[in-house]
Design a protein around this motif. Sequence first.
Motif, PDB file in Angstrom:
ATOM      1  N   SER A 110      30.771  18.324 -13.485  1.00  0.00           N
ATOM      2  CA  SER A 110      29.328  18.567 -13.470  1.00  0.00           C
ATOM      3  C   SER A 110      28.859  19.181 -12.157  1.00  0.00           C
ATOM      4  CB  SER A 110      28.578  17.265 -13.720  1.00  0.00           C
ATOM      5  OG  SER A 110      28.886  16.344 -12.707  1.00  0.00           O
ATOM      6  N   LEU A 112      29.816  21.947 -10.627  1.00  0.00           N
ATOM      7  CA  LEU A 112      29.858  23.402 -10.481  1.00  0.00           C
ATOM      8  C   LEU A 112      28.847  24.019 -11.446  1.00  0.00           C
ATOM      9  CD1 LEU A 112      33.733  23.917 -10.475  1.00  0.00           C
ATOM     10  CD2 LEU A 112      32.236  23.691  -8.508  1.00  0.00           C
ATOM     11  N   ASP A 113      28.029  24.930 -10.941  1.00  0.00           N
ATOM     12  CA  ASP A 113      27.012  25.563 -11.775  1.00  0.00           C
ATOM     13  C   ASP A 113      27.686  26.332 -12.916  1.00  0.00           C
ATOM     14  OD1 ASP A 113      25.032  27.131 -12.915  1.00  0.00           O
ATOM     15  OD2 ASP A 113      23.953  27.345 -11.018  1.00  0.00           O
ATOM     16  N   PRO A 114      27.433  25.923 -14.185  1.00  0.00           N
ATOM     17  CA  PRO A 114      28.148  26.521 -15.317  1.00  0.00           C
ATOM     18  C   PRO A 114      27.851  28.003 -15.515  1.00  0.00           C
ATOM     19  CG  PRO A 114      26.370  25.122 -16.091  1.00  0.00           C
ATOM     20  CD  PRO A 114      26.492  24.888 -14.610  1.00  0.00           C
ATOM     21  N   ARG A 115      26.769  28.500 -14.932  1.00  0.00           N
ATOM     22  CA  ARG A 115      26.434  29.903 -15.158  1.00  0.00           C
ATOM     23  C   ARG A 115      26.911  30.813 -14.050  1.00  0.00           C
ATOM     24  NH1 ARG A 115      20.584  30.961 -17.283  1.00  0.00           N
ATOM     25  NH2 ARG A 115      21.449  33.037 -17.123  1.00  0.00           N
ATOM     26  N   MET A 116      27.681  30.265 -13.101  1.00  0.00           N
ATOM     27  CA  MET A 116      28.121  31.100 -11.983  1.00  0.00           C
ATOM     28  C   MET A 116      29.616  31.335 -12.044  1.00  0.00           C
ATOM     29  SD  MET A 116      26.298  30.180  -8.512  1.00  0.00           S
ATOM     30  CE  MET A 116      24.927  31.156  -8.024  1.00  0.00           C
ATOM     31  N   ILE A 121      30.293  30.941  -6.691  1.00  0.00           N
ATOM     32  CA  ILE A 121      30.175  29.527  -6.314  1.00  0.00           C
ATOM     33  C   ILE A 121      30.712  29.330  -4.905  1.00  0.00           C
ATOM     34  CG2 ILE A 121      31.165  27.244  -6.758  1.00  0.00           C
ATOM     35  CD1 ILE A 121      30.936  27.860  -9.742  1.00  0.00           C
ATOM     36  N   PHE A 158      34.557  31.633 -15.115  1.00  0.00           N
ATOM     37  CA  PHE A 158      33.500  30.629 -15.060  1.00  0.00           C
ATOM     38  C   PHE A 158      34.110  29.226 -15.007  1.00  0.00           C
ATOM     39  CE2 PHE A 158      31.187  34.207 -16.887  1.00  0.00           C
ATOM     40  CZ  PHE A 158      30.017  34.164 -16.131  1.00  0.00           C
ATOM     41  N   HIS A 160      33.904  26.581 -16.747  1.00  0.00           N
ATOM     42  CA  HIS A 160      34.386  25.897 -17.947  1.00  0.00           C
ATOM     43  C   HIS A 160      35.774  26.366 -18.349  1.00  0.00           C
ATOM     44  CE1 HIS A 160      32.630  29.591 -19.720  1.00  0.00           C
ATOM     45  NE2 HIS A 160      33.587  29.452 -20.606  1.00  0.00           N
ATOM     46  N   GLU A 161      36.281  27.420 -17.695  1.00  0.00           N
ATOM     47  CA  GLU A 161      37.610  27.905 -18.049  1.00  0.00           C
ATOM     48  C   GLU A 161      38.709  27.192 -17.272  1.00  0.00           C
ATOM     49  OE1 GLU A 161      37.597  32.387 -18.501  1.00  0.00           O
ATOM     50  OE2 GLU A 161      35.580  32.075 -17.727  1.00  0.00           O
TER      51      GLU A 161
END
Lengths: 342, 343
Positions: A110, A112-116, A121, A158, A160-161
Amino acid sequence: MTTPKGDPILLKVEGLRKHFPITKGLFRRTVGYVKAVDDVSFQVRRGETLGVVGESGCGKTTMGLSIVQLVQPTSGRIQLSDNGGWMEVNSKTIRHLRDKMQIVFQDPFSSLDPRMRIRDIVAEPLQAHGMKNRRQRYERVETLLEAVGLGSHHMNRFPHEFSGGQRQRIGIARALSLNPSLVVCDEPVSALDVSVQAQVLNLLDDLQKEFGLTYLFVAHDLSVVQHISDRVAVMYLGRIVEMGEVDPLFLYPKHPYTEALLSAIPDPDPDVVGEQIILQGDVPSPADPPPGCHFHPRCRYATERCRQEAPELADLDGTEHFVACHHAQDLDLTGVSTRATA
Amino acid sequence: MLTYIARRLLFLPVVLIGVTLLVFVAMSLLSPYQLVSTYIKSPEELKNQSLDDLVRKYGLDQPAHVRYMNWMKNLFRGDLGYSVSASMPVKEAIARRFPATIELALFAVIPVVFGGIWLGTISAKNYNKPLDHLSRTFAIIGWSLPDFVFGLILLMVFYGVLGWFPPGRLSMWADTVVLTGDFVRYTGMNTVDSLLNGRPDIFWDAVRHLIAPVITLAYLWWAYLLRITRSSMLEVMNKDYVRTARAKGLTEKVVANRHIRRNAMIPVATVSGSMVLGLLGGVVIVETVFDYKGIGLLTATGAQQLDYTLILGTTLFYGMLLVLINLVVDLLYAVIDPRVRLE
């Protein structure tokens, strides 16, 4: 004062308190305070790792966050050594001190900004601290990612990868991007699988040697703390109850709470018949701590004095082994290796 | 990506058959006499022919499934039938009215979405402070006021008293100009066409007619967007990655704009998408109050007069719109949220 010997001091914390108000009713009247961190003082030497242990809710994370001002302390003084002088760390100065003290967060999923993208980052702190050249920033990101065991091909991805361990490496790269001298590690491995934990711990160890980092390492896992720390502070209900070099503290604890914690470490040797000290009752509410020594309701050695008088954290024998217990000198407590072998 | 779009479009005919079938089933609940009533303008028409003649003439004596197949056959020839209530072919009625609705939707969507997000951001930033309560109360009043009440109040004040924002789409003089041969109707949207024809006076007239319905729609929807934006912002504010952003030493402004707002916009975008869809489908009440001749008013009038060819036509059209816009929203979703994968 709790002054360790040896290397120069990097961080001084004096009388740190964080009290969260408890509000009630229609008008949110303050009816009391949760004393998450209650008068904590200690110092950290340059290049060492100070481990902070304690069970859930003892205030160790709040303490770590207040030091880097991500939680605003209620009172207390925090100073960071800087070119021979001392810099006051508070909410006003912190933005310019972020390049000197950084934090690795507990939950890599949680935090790390998911959109960056990863490169942004890691590069964002550089930009915020005046590195205007984009190519220069990305070069630095590449170096950092390599240092934490990731490659430059990860830069455009990103969060989530990535797996949990990889994400925590990204978090570490981000924390190191500004070349800080102090890194607060807030349970950096507790969200990871055990096998990955070891990798990340070793990475932290290597990075410390490579960059001369100083760690304030918050954890609840005693084996992790034993592995990584030079010194250890044990917290209970917002206070430090014992602090000292890792080996003496683990082998010859002086506080009954430390003894109980250590007895909970599982021993890989099945022949060892360790005495499990089961603490009675729950941790008292930090909103309404017991009088006297906070630990006395659960302490099997407690006396009348413990119920009335709060013990001070003191260095009893001049060995930099601090303990807050009235009976520290009378008790013969069991450490990790003094367990009876059957 | 392309296969995703293709697969989604494969569903289009399924959806369309489904919705038209539904309308047909509902229609078959009506007797042929009820259905034929729409064709009879005056009792005079019944002098020379009986109702049964008319029923036979319009094929209403056939069973529903036969009529549906006939309708489908015509559809494939591109013929949607003739709308009695609009006195023109259904296709033409839609083609004429839809640009008006697009125009209203385009003008409404900007104040609705940006106003709502703006109010929501104010509320979230001032969580539980007077400004938060103020903006929420303001928005809730709009939400609670029925649009026909608020619309009529606007009409009363700004048309009746002040004479600023008249109802309809154009004033009489502008309408006359638009209907002459010299004025080319490129899009059917008055504001766009007037500019393309070099008539700023007509543009201004069209805008004057749009302001009141746009305000009505905006005030109605603000509360909805405010709530979504506010709760989404509050949720994101407490996320760990926002704390990480602070730890990086960013200014509060950068934290708010780059980290909080961008992430909070994901649910807002979904809601906005369905709102655009609702606007394009026609807003019956607002179009009625302001006598704005869009597709909503067309469908409502058709339904009142049991004009089933028109209803089938608009249903088909709306179904198509729904599938396409949802597809666009889903594609946009993948753009703003990298975690979404289109497969």
